[in-house]
Design a protein around this motif. Structure first.
Motif, PDB file in Angstrom:
ATOM      1  N   GLU A  40      37.149  43.399  23.633  1.00 26.10           N
ATOM      2  CA  GLU A  40      38.352  44.221  23.741  1.00 26.10           C
ATOM      3  C   GLU A  40      38.813  44.396  25.184  1.00 26.10           C
ATOM      4  O   GLU A  40      39.886  44.965  25.421  1.00 26.10           O
ATOM      5  CB  GLU A  40      38.123  45.582  23.078  1.00 26.10           C
ATOM      6  N   ASP A  41      38.039  43.928  26.118  1.00 29.02           N
ATOM      7  CA  ASP A  41      38.468  43.871  27.511  1.00 29.02           C
ATOM      8  C   ASP A  41      39.447  42.700  27.631  1.00 29.02           C
ATOM      9  O   ASP A  41      39.066  41.552  27.383  1.00 29.02           O
ATOM     10  CB  ASP A  41      37.246  43.654  28.416  1.00 29.02           C
ATOM     11  N   PRO A  42      40.704  42.951  27.990  1.00 26.14           N
ATOM     12  CA  PRO A  42      41.673  41.848  28.051  1.00 26.14           C
ATOM     13  C   PRO A  42      41.314  40.764  29.059  1.00 26.14           C
ATOM     14  O   PRO A  42      41.838  39.647  28.983  1.00 26.14           O
ATOM     15  CB  PRO A  42      42.982  42.547  28.436  1.00 26.14           C
ATOM     16  N   ASN A  43      40.405  41.072  29.988  1.00 24.49           N
ATOM     17  CA  ASN A  43      39.975  40.091  30.981  1.00 24.49           C
ATOM     18  C   ASN A  43      38.714  39.336  30.559  1.00 24.49           C
ATOM     19  O   ASN A  43      38.250  38.455  31.292  1.00 24.49           O
ATOM     20  CB  ASN A  43      39.710  40.783  32.318  1.00 24.49           C
ATOM     21  N   PHE A  44      38.177  39.674  29.407  1.00 21.23           N
ATOM     22  CA  PHE A  44      36.916  39.073  28.954  1.00 21.23           C
ATOM     23  C   PHE A  44      37.064  37.572  28.760  1.00 21.23           C
ATOM     24  O   PHE A  44      38.027  37.089  28.171  1.00 21.23           O
ATOM     25  CB  PHE A  44      36.477  39.717  27.644  1.00 21.23           C
ATOM     26  N   ASP A  45      36.103  36.842  29.286  1.00 18.31           N
ATOM     27  CA  ASP A  45      36.031  35.396  29.108  1.00 18.31           C
ATOM     28  C   ASP A  45      34.613  35.071  28.645  1.00 18.31           C
ATOM     29  O   ASP A  45      33.658  35.275  29.407  1.00 18.31           O
ATOM     30  CB  ASP A  45      36.350  34.682  30.421  1.00 18.31           C
ATOM     31  N   PRO A  46      34.450  34.581  27.420  1.00 16.41           N
ATOM     32  CA  PRO A  46      33.090  34.346  26.900  1.00 16.41           C
ATOM     33  C   PRO A  46      32.300  33.315  27.682  1.00 16.41           C
ATOM     34  O   PRO A  46      31.075  33.248  27.553  1.00 16.41           O
ATOM     35  CB  PRO A  46      33.345  33.884  25.457  1.00 16.41           C
ATOM     36  N   ARG A  47      32.959  32.546  28.551  1.00 18.86           N
ATOM     37  CA  ARG A  47      32.228  31.591  29.396  1.00 18.86           C
ATOM     38  C   ARG A  47      31.284  32.303  30.366  1.00 18.86           C
ATOM     39  O   ARG A  47      30.289  31.727  30.815  1.00 18.86           O
ATOM     40  CB  ARG A  47      33.202  30.735  30.200  1.00 18.86           C
ATOM     41  N   PHE A  48      31.627  33.559  30.696  1.00 17.45           N
ATOM     42  CA  PHE A  48      30.856  34.297  31.694  1.00 17.45           C
ATOM     43  C   PHE A  48      29.918  35.328  31.067  1.00 17.45           C
ATOM     44  O   PHE A  48      29.366  36.171  31.776  1.00 17.45           O
ATOM     45  CB  PHE A  48      31.794  34.978  32.678  1.00 17.45           C
ATOM     46  N   LEU A  63      26.491  39.632  31.912  1.00 17.84           N
ATOM     47  CA  LEU A  63      27.897  39.700  31.527  1.00 17.84           C
ATOM     48  C   LEU A  63      28.749  39.709  32.785  1.00 17.84           C
ATOM     49  O   LEU A  63      28.727  40.671  33.560  1.00 17.84           O
ATOM     50  CB  LEU A  63      28.173  40.968  30.703  1.00 17.84           C
ATOM     51  N   GLY A  64      29.490  38.640  33.008  1.00 14.87           N
ATOM     52  CA  GLY A  64      30.376  38.535  34.164  1.00 14.87           C
ATOM     53  C   GLY A  64      31.829  38.614  33.743  1.00 14.87           C
ATOM     54  O   GLY A  64      32.171  38.408  32.570  1.00 14.87           O
ATOM     55  N   VAL A  65      32.694  38.906  34.714  1.00 14.74           N
ATOM     56  CA  VAL A  65      34.122  39.032  34.399  1.00 14.74           C
ATOM     57  C   VAL A  65      34.944  38.818  35.661  1.00 14.74           C
ATOM     58  O   VAL A  65      34.487  39.091  36.778  1.00 14.74           O
ATOM     59  CB  VAL A  65      34.425  40.421  33.778  1.00 14.74           C
ATOM     60  N   MET A  66      36.154  38.302  35.460  1.00 16.11           N
ATOM     61  CA  MET A  66      37.154  38.215  36.516  1.00 16.11           C
ATOM     62  C   MET A  66      38.399  38.925  36.006  1.00 16.11           C
ATOM     63  O   MET A  66      38.709  38.869  34.822  1.00 16.11           O
ATOM     64  CB  MET A  66      37.503  36.750  36.830  1.00 16.11           C
ATOM     65  N   ARG A  67      39.121  39.575  36.897  1.00 17.64           N
ATOM     66  CA  ARG A  67      40.328  40.288  36.453  1.00 17.64           C
ATOM     67  C   ARG A  67      41.503  39.304  36.474  1.00 17.64           C
ATOM     68  O   ARG A  67      42.035  38.972  37.525  1.00 17.64           O
ATOM     69  CB  ARG A  67      40.608  41.494  37.359  1.00 17.64           C
ATOM     70  N   GLN A  73      49.045  45.027  37.546  1.00 16.65           N
ATOM     71  CA  GLN A  73      49.467  45.442  38.890  1.00 16.65           C
ATOM     72  C   GLN A  73      48.435  45.078  39.957  1.00 16.65           C
ATOM     73  O   GLN A  73      48.761  45.041  41.150  1.00 16.65           O
ATOM     74  CB  GLN A  73      49.711  46.957  38.928  1.00 16.65           C
ATOM     75  N   VAL A  74      47.157  44.846  39.565  1.00 15.53           N
ATOM     76  CA  VAL A  74      46.116  44.603  40.566  1.00 15.53           C
ATOM     77  C   VAL A  74      45.492  43.213  40.447  1.00 15.53           C
ATOM     78  O   VAL A  74      44.558  42.899  41.183  1.00 15.53           O
ATOM     79  CB  VAL A  74      45.004  45.675  40.486  1.00 15.53           C
ATOM     80  N   VAL A  75      45.980  42.402  39.528  1.00 14.55           N
ATOM     81  CA  VAL A  75      45.397  41.067  39.349  1.00 14.55           C
ATOM     82  C   VAL A  75      45.479  40.255  40.644  1.00 14.55           C
ATOM     83  O   VAL A  75      44.489  39.660  41.085  1.00 14.55           O
ATOM     84  CB  VAL A  75      46.089  40.327  38.189  1.00 14.55           C
ATOM     85  N   GLU A  76      46.624  40.241  41.270  1.00 14.92           N
ATOM     86  CA  GLU A  76      46.790  39.490  42.504  1.00 14.92           C
ATOM     87  C   GLU A  76      45.931  40.074  43.622  1.00 14.92           C
ATOM     88  O   GLU A  76      45.282  39.339  44.378  1.00 14.92           O
ATOM     89  CB  GLU A  76      48.263  39.483  42.924  1.00 14.92           C
ATOM     90  N   GLN A  77      45.897  41.393  43.695  1.00 13.71           N
ATOM     91  CA  GLN A  77      45.122  42.079  44.736  1.00 13.71           C
ATOM     92  C   GLN A  77      43.639  41.756  44.631  1.00 13.71           C
ATOM     93  O   GLN A  77      42.935  41.661  45.648  1.00 13.71           O
ATOM     94  CB  GLN A  77      45.354  43.585  44.610  1.00 13.71           C
ATOM     95  N   GLN A  78      43.131  41.580  43.408  1.00 10.61           N
ATOM     96  CA  GLN A  78      41.705  41.358  43.193  1.00 10.61           C
ATOM     97  C   GLN A  78      41.385  39.911  42.825  1.00 10.61           C
ATOM     98  O   GLN A  78      40.333  39.622  42.258  1.00 10.61           O
ATOM     99  CB  GLN A  78      41.198  42.305  42.103  1.00 10.61           C
ATOM    100  N   LYS A  79      42.264  38.998  43.192  1.00  6.84           N
ATOM    101  CA  LYS A  79      42.110  37.598  42.782  1.00  6.84           C
ATOM    102  C   LYS A  79      40.885  36.925  43.388  1.00  6.84           C
ATOM    103  O   LYS A  79      40.416  35.901  42.867  1.00  6.84           O
ATOM    104  CB  LYS A  79      43.365  36.809  43.119  1.00  6.84           C
ATOM    105  N   SER A  80      40.341  37.465  44.475  1.00  5.72           N
ATOM    106  CA  SER A  80      39.189  36.828  45.119  1.00  5.72           C
ATOM    107  C   SER A  80      37.855  37.454  44.712  1.00  5.72           C
ATOM    108  O   SER A  80      36.807  37.066  45.226  1.00  5.72           O
ATOM    109  CB  SER A  80      39.326  36.888  46.637  1.00  5.72           C
ATOM    110  N   VAL A  81      37.891  38.419  43.778  1.00  6.08           N
ATOM    111  CA  VAL A  81      36.695  39.178  43.425  1.00  6.08           C
ATOM    112  C   VAL A  81      36.305  38.914  41.969  1.00  6.08           C
ATOM    113  O   VAL A  81      37.160  38.774  41.096  1.00  6.08           O
ATOM    114  CB  VAL A  81      36.923  40.694  43.624  1.00  6.08           C
ATOM    115  N   ALA A  82      35.010  38.846  41.725  1.00  7.00           N
ATOM    116  CA  ALA A  82      34.459  38.810  40.376  1.00  7.00           C
ATOM    117  C   ALA A  82      33.414  39.912  40.254  1.00  7.00           C
ATOM    118  O   ALA A  82      32.957  40.461  41.259  1.00  7.00           O
ATOM    119  CB  ALA A  82      33.843  37.453  40.075  1.00  7.00           C
ATOM    120  N   TRP A  83      33.052  40.223  39.014  1.00  8.45           N
ATOM    121  CA  TRP A  83      32.077  41.288  38.776  1.00  8.45           C
ATOM    122  C   TRP A  83      30.997  40.820  37.809  1.00  8.45           C
ATOM    123  O   TRP A  83      31.248  39.995  36.927  1.00  8.45           O
ATOM    124  CB  TRP A  83      32.745  42.519  38.159  1.00  8.45           C
ATOM    125  N   ILE A  84      29.822  41.379  37.993  1.00  8.31           N
ATOM    126  CA  ILE A  84      28.790  41.328  36.952  1.00  8.31           C
ATOM    127  C   ILE A  84      28.712  42.739  36.401  1.00  8.31           C
ATOM    128  O   ILE A  84      28.355  43.670  37.114  1.00  8.31           O
ATOM    129  CB  ILE A  84      27.431  40.877  37.508  1.00  8.31           C
TER     130      ILE A  84
END
Length: 308
Positions: A40-48, A63-67, A73-84
């Motif tokens: 249900e996270d719109p940024n969820f990608d099952p590859r990660f 469980l990893g994710v990229m925005r 509004q913040v996708v471009e601002q956080q384009k260089s960051v990923a999260w676990i």
């Protein structure tokens, strides 16, 4: 090592959730909450979403994710960051977990990311960082090159001990005398209040407000003065026992609006039958310490690692 992603084997999702519950002793992830922080996270990608399978069971998971989509509004601002956003392993598979972290880092580098963080990923998160009681996990990440970049706490409130103090009742009466009204917001006010929250605070808080308005067991309170919104509070956004976010217009602070919103919202949660309320991801220690029934404070370290 047999590593599979949820894209390759979506049937592992239940086993990953079970592993989180059985290896992270302070966390409790029911099916609904797991769906919130994954599909249900719109940024969820099952590859990660990775699992290490040993002897027919999931022994480690990451469980990893990229925005990539929301908040837009913040996708471009956080384009260089990923999260676990979550890591788990049985004790004998912790080295395998370290390898999963390395695999995720490699995937993120290929996606052009320059930093990976654990785990301050708003608004679909398990926890704001590594619980300091999970010393094995903290050590694993430090050994993997992560460094502390922030901290936060979760308050946990035993709602059998919660009550509405007389001093807060007096504050509520004073607010009413001053023409400040606190009321429940409706789904039809989603755009009006959401826009105000985004402008005054952040698009992340707007997302959580909209989640709560749509939730069967959630809700939003709005504080108004002269027909204008001056404060808000949320409960039940990510899960029914989660309080917050909460905020008061900077020009209206210091008069008790935040305190009354806090206690009114917790009272609504008690009415919903919440047994233990969680006030997550905060640094406002004294504000929440006033709540009767606080019995545990979980401390988290936010970590980050720069990628090549």
């Amino acid at each position: 090592m047999d590593v599979r992603s949820l894209k390759e084997d979506p049937g592992l999702a239940g086993s990953i959730r079970e592993l989180l519950n059985l290896t992270l002793s302070k966390d409790f992830v029911d099916r609904k909450f797991f769906r919130k922080i994954t599909v249900e996270d719109p940024n969820f990608d099952p590859r990660f979403a990775l699992a290490c399978v040993e002897g027919g069971r999931v022994a480690a998971a990451a469980l990893g994710v990229m925005r990539t989509k929301e908040p837009r509004q913040v996708v471009e601002q956080q384009k260089s960051v990923a999260w676990i956003k979550a890591l788990a392993a049985v004790p004998e598979a912790r080295e395998a977990l370290k390898e999963l972290v390395g695999i995720l880092e490699g995937e993120f580098v290929r996606e052009g990311k320059r930093q990976v963080r654990f785990s301050d990923y708003a608004s679909w998160y398990l926890a704001p960082g590594v619980d300091l009681e999970y010393d094995w996990l903290l050590s694993l990440l430090i050994q993997s090159g992560f460094r502390k970049v922030g901290e936060a706490v979760n308050y946990e409130v035993d709602m059998s001990l919660f009550y509405y103090p007389e001093r807060v009742k007096a504050l509520a009466s004073e607010l009413h005398r001053r023409g400040i009204n606190i009321r429940r917001a409706s789904l039809g006010e989603r755009e009006l209040i959401g826009k105000w929250v985004e402008e005054k605070f952040s698009p992340f808080w707007r997302v959580e407000l909209e989640m709560a308005l749509a939730a069967e067991d959630g809700g939003v309170l709005a504080a108004e003065s002269d027909g204008k919104i001056v404060g808000f509070s949320v409960y039940g956004a990510l899960r029914p026992d989660f309080f917050g976010p909460i905020g008061v217009d900077p020009d209206a602070r210091g008069g008790g609006i935040g305190t009354v919103l806090l206690f009114d919202t917790l009272t609504l949660m008690r009415g919903e039958g919440v047994r233990v309320a969680t006030i997550p991801w905060t640094t406002h220690l004294t504000f929440y310490a006033q709540v009767p029934g606080v019995y545990r404070v979980r401390s988290f370290a936010v970590l980050a690692k720069n990628l090549p």
